[in-house]
Design an enzyme around this catalytic site. Structure first.
Site, PDB file in Angstrom:
ATOM      1  N   ASN A 166       0.844  -1.244   0.222  1.00 20.19           N
ATOM      2  CA  ASN A 166      -0.107  -0.025  -0.142  1.00 20.19           C
ATOM      3  C   ASN A 166       0.702   1.265   0.047  1.00 20.19           C
ATOM      4  OD1 ASN A 166      -1.792   2.152   0.824  1.00 20.19           O
ATOM      5  ND2 ASN A 166      -3.397   0.824   1.110  1.00 20.19           N
ATOM      6  N   ARG A 167       0.503   2.251  -0.784  1.00 19.73           N
ATOM      7  CA  ARG A 167       1.497   3.366  -0.895  1.00 19.73           C
ATOM      8  C   ARG A 167       1.036   4.485  -0.011  1.00 19.73           C
ATOM      9  NH1 ARG A 167       0.499   2.568  -7.112  1.00 19.73           N
ATOM     10  NH2 ARG A 167      -1.485   2.087  -6.295  1.00 19.73           N
TER      11      ARG A 167
END
Length: 168
Positions: free
Chosen positions: A50-51
């Site tokens: 997840n960024r």
């Protein structure tokens, strides 16, 4: 209840960790519900791909935080509150498209304790859930941003950072 298209069965999930905010929070970022990996980690955006943390740290000029304490510190220092629209629901794994039987979060817990100027959704699912279940009660619109989830392969990290700059 078995769903042939999805991997797994429906489970009733209860949100188990608190929102991150303090009296200086001015931005509220809402997700839908913590993913399986986030629930295992006990904190928001816990999936290693997840960024979210890369995006926020880039926009606000921080090194990417690694620990929960570093993540909380960055959010608080950046006047960002983070929470989710859903308090509990039935879901298969981490699939937002499988969400049903929603009980919403009492967003007043954050909104009554700080001067939130803007509410942002991390992805379409959070935006739609807020619009469906919370917007009328809260009386405030939400600005939908592209999801930082690894499932959102259409957005490179650079495109995400550019789209998310609106929060600053």
């Amino acid at each position: 209840m078995k769903n042939i298209k999805s991997k797994g069965e429906y489970k009733r999930i209860k949100h188990t960790f608190d929102p991150v905010f303090d009296s200086n929070s001015r931005i509220l970022i809402l997700g839908s519900l913590p993913s399986v990996k986030s629930r295992e980690e006990g904190f928001y955006y816990g999936h290693p791909r997840n960024r979210f943390w890369k995006v926020i740290s880039s926009i606000y000029g921080y090194d990417e935080p690694k620990t929960v304490e570093e993540k909380k510190k960055m959010l608080i220092e950046s006047n960002i509150a983070v929470w989710d629209v859903i308090d509990s629901c039935d879901i298969i794994g981490s699939s937002d498209s499988s969400i049903k039987n929603v009980e919403v979060t009492d967003l007043g817990r954050v909104l009554d304790n700080c001067d939130i100027e803007h509410i942002f959704a991390n992805g379409k699912a959070a935006g739609k859930l807020y619009s469906k279940f919370s917007e009328q009660k809260i009386g405030r619109p939400i600005i939908e941003l592209p999801s930082t989830s690894p499932a959102n392969a259409a957005y490179t990290l650079e495109k995400l950072i550019e789209a998310w700059k609106i929060i600053k």
